[in-house]
Design a protein around this motif. Structure first.
Motif, PDB file in Angstrom:
ATOM      1  N   PHE A  16       0.987  38.071   4.489  1.00 59.57           N
ATOM      2  CA  PHE A  16       0.299  36.914   3.901  1.00 59.57           C
ATOM      3  C   PHE A  16      -0.308  36.026   4.980  1.00 59.57           C
ATOM      4  CE2 PHE A  16       2.998  38.247   0.402  1.00 59.57           C
ATOM      5  CZ  PHE A  16       2.140  38.111  -0.679  1.00 59.57           C
ATOM      6  N   ALA A  17       0.390  35.921   6.111  1.00 57.87           N
ATOM      7  CA  ALA A  17      -0.147  35.121   7.218  1.00 57.87           C
ATOM      8  C   ALA A  17      -1.443  35.749   7.730  1.00 57.87           C
ATOM      9  CB  ALA A  17       0.883  35.023   8.341  1.00 57.87           C
ATOM     10  N   PHE A  18      -1.504  37.066   7.778  1.00 55.87           N
ATOM     11  CA  PHE A  18      -2.712  37.753   8.241  1.00 55.87           C
ATOM     12  C   PHE A  18      -3.866  37.524   7.268  1.00 55.87           C
ATOM     13  CE2 PHE A  18      -5.313  41.708   8.578  1.00 55.87           C
ATOM     14  CZ  PHE A  18      -5.770  41.512   9.876  1.00 55.87           C
ATOM     15  N   VAL A  19      -3.570  37.579   5.985  1.00 55.24           N
ATOM     16  CA  VAL A  19      -4.607  37.314   4.982  1.00 55.24           C
ATOM     17  C   VAL A  19      -5.113  35.879   5.109  1.00 55.24           C
ATOM     18  CG1 VAL A  19      -5.092  37.165   2.507  1.00 55.24           C
ATOM     19  CG2 VAL A  19      -3.708  39.050   3.399  1.00 55.24           C
ATOM     20  N   SER A  20      -4.211  34.948   5.417  1.00 53.39           N
ATOM     21  CA  SER A  20      -4.586  33.533   5.511  1.00 53.39           C
ATOM     22  C   SER A  20      -5.518  33.240   6.672  1.00 53.39           C
ATOM     23  CB  SER A  20      -3.332  32.647   5.615  1.00 53.39           C
ATOM     24  OG  SER A  20      -2.725  32.787   6.884  1.00 53.39           O
ATOM     25  N   VAL A  21      -5.528  34.098   7.697  1.00 58.62           N
ATOM     26  CA  VAL A  21      -6.478  33.912   8.809  1.00 58.62           C
ATOM     27  C   VAL A  21      -7.718  34.784   8.604  1.00 58.62           C
ATOM     28  CG1 VAL A  21      -4.692  33.248  10.466  1.00 58.62           C
ATOM     29  CG2 VAL A  21      -5.363  35.661  10.303  1.00 58.62           C
ATOM     30  N   LEU A  39      -1.633  36.099  15.220  1.00 60.47           N
ATOM     31  CA  LEU A  39      -2.479  36.902  14.341  1.00 60.47           C
ATOM     32  C   LEU A  39      -3.955  36.546  14.512  1.00 60.47           C
ATOM     33  CD1 LEU A  39      -0.323  36.963  11.088  1.00 60.47           C
ATOM     34  CD2 LEU A  39      -0.673  38.827  12.725  1.00 60.47           C
ATOM     35  N   GLN A  40      -4.225  35.269  14.758  1.00 56.93           N
ATOM     36  CA  GLN A  40      -5.611  34.872  15.044  1.00 56.93           C
ATOM     37  C   GLN A  40      -6.079  35.505  16.350  1.00 56.93           C
ATOM     38  OE1 GLN A  40      -7.678  32.778  13.033  1.00 56.93           O
ATOM     39  NE2 GLN A  40      -9.218  33.606  14.427  1.00 56.93           N
ATOM     40  N   PHE A  41      -5.177  35.567  17.330  1.00 59.46           N
ATOM     41  CA  PHE A  41      -5.491  36.222  18.602  1.00 59.46           C
ATOM     42  C   PHE A  41      -5.848  37.692  18.362  1.00 59.46           C
ATOM     43  CE2 PHE A  41      -3.643  39.206  21.661  1.00 59.46           C
ATOM     44  CZ  PHE A  41      -4.405  38.940  22.789  1.00 59.46           C
ATOM     45  N   LEU A  42      -5.025  38.396  17.592  1.00 62.23           N
ATOM     46  CA  LEU A  42      -5.293  39.809  17.314  1.00 62.23           C
ATOM     47  C   LEU A  42      -6.627  39.978  16.588  1.00 62.23           C
ATOM     48  CD1 LEU A  42      -1.780  41.128  16.174  1.00 62.23           C
ATOM     49  CD2 LEU A  42      -2.897  41.491  18.380  1.00 62.23           C
ATOM     50  N   LYS A  43      -6.891  39.102  15.642  1.00 61.30           N
ATOM     51  CA  LYS A  43      -8.154  39.180  14.900  1.00 61.30           C
ATOM     52  C   LYS A  43      -9.349  38.984  15.829  1.00 61.30           C
ATOM     53  CE  LYS A  43     -10.258  36.090  12.361  1.00 61.30           C
ATOM     54  NZ  LYS A  43     -10.678  35.117  11.339  1.00 61.30           N
ATOM     55  N   ASP A  44      -9.238  38.005  16.722  1.00 65.41           N
ATOM     56  CA  ASP A  44     -10.322  37.751  17.678  1.00 65.41           C
ATOM     57  C   ASP A  44     -10.520  38.938  18.622  1.00 65.41           C
ATOM     58  OD1 ASP A  44     -10.631  35.271  16.541  1.00 65.41           O
ATOM     59  OD2 ASP A  44      -9.526  34.196  18.104  1.00 65.41           O
ATOM     60  N   GLN A  45      -9.408  39.574  19.007  1.00 63.29           N
ATOM     61  CA  GLN A  45      -9.502  40.732  19.892  1.00 63.29           C
ATOM     62  C   GLN A  45     -10.189  41.912  19.198  1.00 63.29           C
ATOM     63  OE1 GLN A  45      -8.249  41.091  23.340  1.00 63.29           O
ATOM     64  NE2 GLN A  45      -8.583  38.915  22.992  1.00 63.29           N
ATOM     65  N   LEU A  46      -9.980  42.023  17.900  1.00 60.15           N
ATOM     66  CA  LEU A  46     -10.616  43.109  17.150  1.00 60.15           C
ATOM     67  C   LEU A  46     -12.134  43.019  17.194  1.00 60.15           C
ATOM     68  CD1 LEU A  46      -8.544  43.577  13.858  1.00 60.15           C
ATOM     69  CD2 LEU A  46      -8.721  45.172  15.767  1.00 60.15           C
ATOM     70  N   VAL A  47     -12.648  41.796  17.120  1.00 55.37           N
ATOM     71  CA  VAL A  47     -14.104  41.621  17.039  1.00 55.37           C
ATOM     72  C   VAL A  47     -14.736  41.390  18.399  1.00 55.37           C
ATOM     73  CG1 VAL A  47     -13.981  40.734  14.685  1.00 55.37           C
ATOM     74  CG2 VAL A  47     -13.869  39.125  16.591  1.00 55.37           C
TER      75      VAL A  47
END
Length: 473
Positions: free
Chosen positions: A202-207, A169-177
């Protein structure tokens, strides 16, 4: 609990949104090209890069007998494909293998269990081989691996373990930005799928995923990315706890802005669906009320009135418009001036709405700014420190001055919260309106008892012959 079981606990979402990649996406276009460049498996076998069993497997999967082979040799299929993507180094071959795996899964979702069952028997994690590929330099390999991970995580009977889930999920978040990421639609599709599973939300919210989505939506992105990211917010709001927290991330004003500007019906539809969930899903009535007020303040009711004049064939849009119109109109009738003020402050979008300049409002409500451990005052002070908008700074300065003027211990509270220093710093602000409001606020902060002083001045003006009071002030 399995991913499948978790999904069964949440409402079914439109089938049109389940497809992982739009036909127009860069990844899908490139996958079509990759399929045309079949590797020479015979050469790999002759060079001993792959075994005879692996050769028989991959050539069977690469031909018309694929479905039959998968049914008869599921274990060998998983063994061969996982081994090959882990040990072959040539990018072109890895690309082809990943497209093959993705096609196998796309043809029949239950085939994800081929990989899960094989890994479980060997007490291994199926995720490792694909997570490792996220570190490759080739962007097609990275994004196709990400697509497969999402399918394995959501279509199977095994939940993704916490450490791997947070990493992904952190990878996906980094890819978004990532700046100018041409695969952003593929990233969005992976998120759309992952967030259908309640535990993954919840895991997505936590990152800090929600803040990332809001940040992107605040910038200029095309309507397809807008739709995908608002869809992600929508599925998050099916969880009552997340629905209650959502507007703390300023979701409502941002979506209201998009609703005001958007011309695409699909974007309008998904925003209305988010707004409906933000009213329906919270278990706390007060939270639903606050969301209604936030929508009213963000001019959503005006947009709803405009939408009511348009013709829609989609029954969901019509139902959501009617629902929101009724709820927001009722909210306006029940709206107190303090509710309106509190919601405006929490939104961070201060403007000269009538409550700010109402002496009656401050007489009756100044003390209420102390509620919830000075929540509203802390927000005002935070805006003084972080906002770059002259209007916000002007209104926040004025409000702090009025709070001090109408609450006897206000000066002490503001000093404790660090507000006095911030207001004084604004005395040198480049905007003249900010300087003016800051000066007024500082004057109010410097007077020990504003109301007492005002009354004394009135008394003194009535007694012109009274002798001055001697002694120290």
């Amino acid at each position: 609990m399995s991913a499948a079981n978790v999904k069964n606990m949440i409402p079914q979402l439109p089938e049109e949104n389940i497809d992982m990649i739009a036909a127009t996406s860069v990844l899908q276009q490139q996958a079509g090209d990759v399929r045309q460049n079949k590797p020479n498996w015979q050469t790999y076998a002759q060079s001993k890069i792959i075994s005879n069993d692996e050769f028989q497997c991959v050539t069977s999967l690469d031909g018309p007998e694929r479905a039959d082979y998968l049914q008869k040799q599921p274990s060998q299929t998983a063994k061969t494909l996982l081994n090959m993507i882990s040990h072959i180094t040539k990018d072109q071959t890895i690309q082809y293998l990943l497209v093959m795996i993705d096609d196998i899964l796309q043809e029949d979702r239950t085939r994800v269990n081929i990989f899960h069952d094989y890994s479980a028997k060997r007490k291994q994690e199926v995720w490792g081989a694909f997570l490792n590929l996220l570190n490759r330099q080739d962007p097609f390999i990275v994004n196709m691996s990400s697509r497969i991970i999402a399918k394995l995580a959501c279509w199977g009977k095994v939940m993704m373990p916490k450490s791997d889930l947070n990493f992904y999920l952190q990878f996906l978040k980094d890819q978004l930005v990532e700046h100018s990421n041409e695969y952003i639609q593929s990233v969005g599709r992976c998120l759309q799928m992952m967030l259908r599973v309640d535990e993954y939300r919840f895991a997505f919210v936590s990152v800090d995923g929600i803040s990332t989505i809001i940040s992107i939506l605040s910038s200029r992105v095309n309507f397809q990315v807008q739709y995908q990211l608002v869809f992600c917010l929508w599925v998050l709001t099916f969880n009552p706890l997340l629905a209650e927290k959502m507007n703390k991330f300023n979701v409502i004003p941002i979506l209201a802005d998009i609703l005001n500007d958007c011309a695409k019906e699909k974007v309008t539809r998904i925003i209305l669906a988010v707004f409906r969930n933000l009213i329906e899903k919270p278990e706390e009535p007060q939270v639903a009320k606050e969301h209604c007020i936030a929508m009213v303040q963000s001019k959503v009711l005006k947009q709803i009135s405009i939408l009511q004049q348009r013709r829609f064939d989609d029954e969901d849009i019509i139902a959501d418009i009617e629902f929101l119109s009724e709820k927001l109109q009722n909210s306006v009738q029940d709206l107190s001036s303090f509710d309106e003020y509190a919601t405006e402050v929490k939104s961070g979008r201060l403007e000269w709405s009538p409550v700010h300049k109402s002496a009656k409002f401050w007489r009756e409500n100044a003390q209420r700014l102390n509620e919830k451990n000075y929540e509203l005052l802390r927000i005002l002070v935070h805006l003084l420190e972080t906002s770059r908008d002259p209007l916000v700074l002007s209104v926040a300065s004025y409000d702090i001055g009025e709070y001090v003027r109408h609450y006897p211990r206000g000066k002490h509270v503001i000093e404790q919260l660090g507000g006095k220093q911030l207001v004084m710093q604004l005395l040198s602000h480049e905007d003249p309106n900010v300087r003016y409001e800051a000066l007024l606020a500082v004057q109010k902060l410097m007077v020990h008892n504003w109301e007492y002083l005002g009354k004394q001045l009135e008394k003194d003006s009535e007694k012109p012959n009274q002798k001055p009071i001697s002694g120290k002030a």
